[in-house]
Design an enzyme around this catalytic site. Sequence first.
Site, PDB file in Angstrom:
ATOM      1  N   GLY A  33       0.801  -1.223   0.000  1.00 45.14           N
ATOM      2  CA  GLY A  33       0.000   0.000   0.000  1.00 45.14           C
ATOM      3  C   GLY A  33       0.831   1.269   0.000  1.00 45.14           C
TER       4      GLY A  33
ATOM      5  CE1 TYR B 182     -10.339 -11.642 -13.035  1.00 40.65           C
ATOM      6  CE2 TYR B 182     -10.158 -12.181 -15.366  1.00 40.65           C
ATOM      7  CZ  TYR B 182     -10.906 -12.126 -14.202  1.00 40.65           C
ATOM      8  OH  TYR B 182     -12.207 -12.543 -14.207  1.00 40.65           O
TER       9      TYR B 182
ATOM     10  CB  ILE C 146      16.228  -7.526 -12.013  1.00 47.18           C
ATOM     11  CG1 ILE C 146      16.985  -8.652 -11.318  1.00 47.18           C
ATOM     12  CG2 ILE C 146      16.948  -7.088 -13.291  1.00 47.18           C
ATOM     13  CD1 ILE C 146      17.097  -9.918 -12.123  1.00 47.18           C
TER      14      ILE C 146
ATOM     15  CB  CYS D   8     -18.310   2.501 -20.341  1.00 52.73           C
ATOM     16  SG  CYS D   8     -17.360   2.897 -21.803  1.00 52.73           S
ATOM     17  CG  LEU D   9     -19.952  -3.516 -22.039  1.00 47.98           C
ATOM     18  CD1 LEU D   9     -19.845  -3.459 -23.558  1.00 47.98           C
ATOM     19  CD2 LEU D   9     -19.127  -4.690 -21.522  1.00 47.98           C
TER      20      LEU D   9
ATOM     21  CG  MET E 177     -25.049   4.216 -22.131  1.00 45.57           C
ATOM     22  SD  MET E 177     -24.320   4.218 -23.796  1.00 45.57           S
ATOM     23  CE  MET E 177     -25.014   5.695 -24.467  1.00 45.57           C
ATOM     24  CD  GLN E 178     -20.743   0.475 -25.605  1.00 45.15           C
ATOM     25  OE1 GLN E 178     -20.390  -0.701 -25.658  1.00 45.15           O
ATOM     26  NE2 GLN E 178     -19.932   1.476 -25.932  1.00 45.15           N
TER      27      GLN E 178
ATOM     28  CG  HIS F 264     -15.210   5.195 -17.485  1.00 45.88           C
ATOM     29  ND1 HIS F 264     -15.224   3.900 -17.033  1.00 45.88           N
ATOM     30  CD2 HIS F 264     -15.088   5.126 -18.832  1.00 45.88           C
ATOM     31  CE1 HIS F 264     -15.103   3.080 -18.061  1.00 45.88           C
ATOM     32  NE2 HIS F 264     -15.012   3.801 -19.170  1.00 45.88           N
TER      33      HIS F 264
ATOM     34  CD  GLU G   5     -15.986   4.524 -13.522  1.00 40.96           C
ATOM     35  OE1 GLU G   5     -16.970   5.227 -13.829  1.00 40.96           O
ATOM     36  OE2 GLU G   5     -15.474   3.680 -14.292  1.00 40.96           O
TER      37      GLU G   5
HETATM   38  N1  GLN Z   1     -16.058  -2.103 -24.916  1.00 40.29           N
HETATM   39  C1  GLN Z   1     -16.820  -0.910 -25.016  1.00 40.29           C
HETATM   40  C2  GLN Z   1     -16.208   0.089 -25.974  1.00 40.29           C
HETATM   41  O1  GLN Z   1     -15.062   0.024 -26.299  1.00 40.29           O
HETATM   42  C3  GLN Z   1     -17.009  -0.277 -23.651  1.00 40.29           C
HETATM   43  C4  GLN Z   1     -15.736   0.220 -23.044  1.00 40.29           C
HETATM   44  C5  GLN Z   1     -15.846   0.451 -21.558  1.00 40.29           C
HETATM   45  O2  GLN Z   1     -16.766  -0.037 -20.912  1.00 40.29           O
HETATM   46  N2  GLN Z   1     -14.892   1.178 -21.008  1.00 40.29           N
HETATM   47  O3  GLN Z   1     -16.894   0.958 -26.420  1.00 40.29           O
END
Ligand code: GLN
Length: 538
Positions: A18, A56, A151, A384-385, A387-388, A510, A512
């Site tokens: 941390g 990840y 290293i 983002c995704l 919303m899509q 975003h 956030e």
């Molecule tokens: N994969 C989607 C895009 O590229 C959403 C990207 C995201 O959620 N940051 O538009």
Amino acid sequence: MSKTKFIFVTGGVTSSLGKGIIAASLAKLLQSQNFRVTIQKLDPYLNVDPGTLNPYEHGECYVTDDGAETDLDLGHYERFLNVRTSQANNVTTGRIYQSVIDKERKGEFLGKTVQVVPHITNEIKNRILLLDKNKEYDIIITEIGGTVGDIESLPYIEAVRQLIYELGESNAMTIHLTLIPYLSAAAELKTKPTQHSVKTLMESGIKADVLVCRTEHELSEELRKKMALFCNVKYEAVIQSIDVNTIYDVPLKMLEEGLDKVVIDRLDLNPKQKIDLTQWNEFLTKYKNPKSKIKIGLVGKYVELQDSYKSILEAFIHSGAVNEVDIEVVSLHSEHISKKNYKTLLDGLHGLLVAPGFGERGIEGKIRAVEYVRKNKIPFFGICLGMQMAVIEYSRNILGLVGANSTEITDDTKYPVIDLMESQKKIKIKGGTMRLGSWECSLTENSLVHNIYGKTIINERHRHRYEFNNKFSKNIFSPAFRASGVNPETGLIEIIELKDHPWFIGVQFHPEYKSTVSEPHPLFVSFVKAAHYYSKLK
Ligand code: GLN
């Protein structure tokens, strides 16, 4: 004019101690005494930036206003300090080598052999000093990623050694963050790993001025004395960093331990005011004394790893405090939401956030979750995704556009309601080429988002390649389902909202990333408020 002071934070014994939180906490304490502070993170890996890393591998990729894809520690810096960071605040070995090699090709070192020392180390030093160019800061804190002895971090340690020499000891200092393990069989805290790591640092010509010791148990006076003696630091510079329930307690713990005082004395600084943490304490009091509890589902495909959605989880903490509610975030893996189990999984939630993401995995689970909360009038927030997915769900299930989809998922659809942005179509290179950073968005008067923000022009940060396909605007948008935020220059749809629903908003950006302790994001605050209201109806 007084000289800028530099603080270098290194890590010993193990990673994940941390350093970012300690650096941000120290910065908070110094900022609260009216010093102008910034923080920088140097990452020893070879990626030019973390934008190409899977969550990840490295947790969330944090995006700054100027469109840099950076380490998630920059998120902590912004959340703690409420100051904006930029490209200059995060540098990786990849970027350092890239610029040295570019210079070599241009002929800038003509005739010379290009080497790690001095060329790479000089580039590192330049990147550190770049933050001092406009003399905007009294103090610059530079965190060196990784662990001393690795290293890959050697050139950074060497650059720090040279800089301390060049800047002068009165203008630069080091803080070494280390671990004091507890051996339960012996019922003892052990200092040996720290002694070794301080020794390794010393072999590189750097003396630790302060030891910040991560520990699960209190450090006794005797142990502190021993460490001071063996590690060559002052007694008061042995700082205990005991495990706490929330990272937001760390500045207070560091204050108790006198970390700011040790730094101020060591660098001969004059505090401009008595420490003032009123606002921070008010936030903590609210956060720790919630009046009720709510459950919000977070649907994503990296939910096993907490760090993947770091900024979202922190934004919930900020907005939970404002609303005085304790938010239990229920992680839902999008690939595990099926036709059979979705009701059981989603029942009992007071709000649902569908997270950002890339690629086709888990898409149908997300769409199913959106359908459920739309029908059941549970507050919905799509980022983002997310919303899509809300656009696809509405197109398929309300407008009957069978098989509507995003071309990120399939080209084989009659209704590509989400499509690759025009500006992205020629792009072949993956790194740093998304639509990134802060863009203006204009809000429709009297829309839900207009009410929430209380203004018509906003700026939010982006990271995407796909967008709402404007060829479908006429088919899809209506007073019932409207585009309430649009980029004023390109017409790109940034926000959608559903009318006949208590709270249903999807944003292409975003939010956030911009939520901080002192300025919780208005969309999160409003979403949590709606979820809280919904919980009382149940
Ligand atoms: N994969 C989607 C895009 O590229 C959403 C990207 C995201 O959620 N940051 O538009």
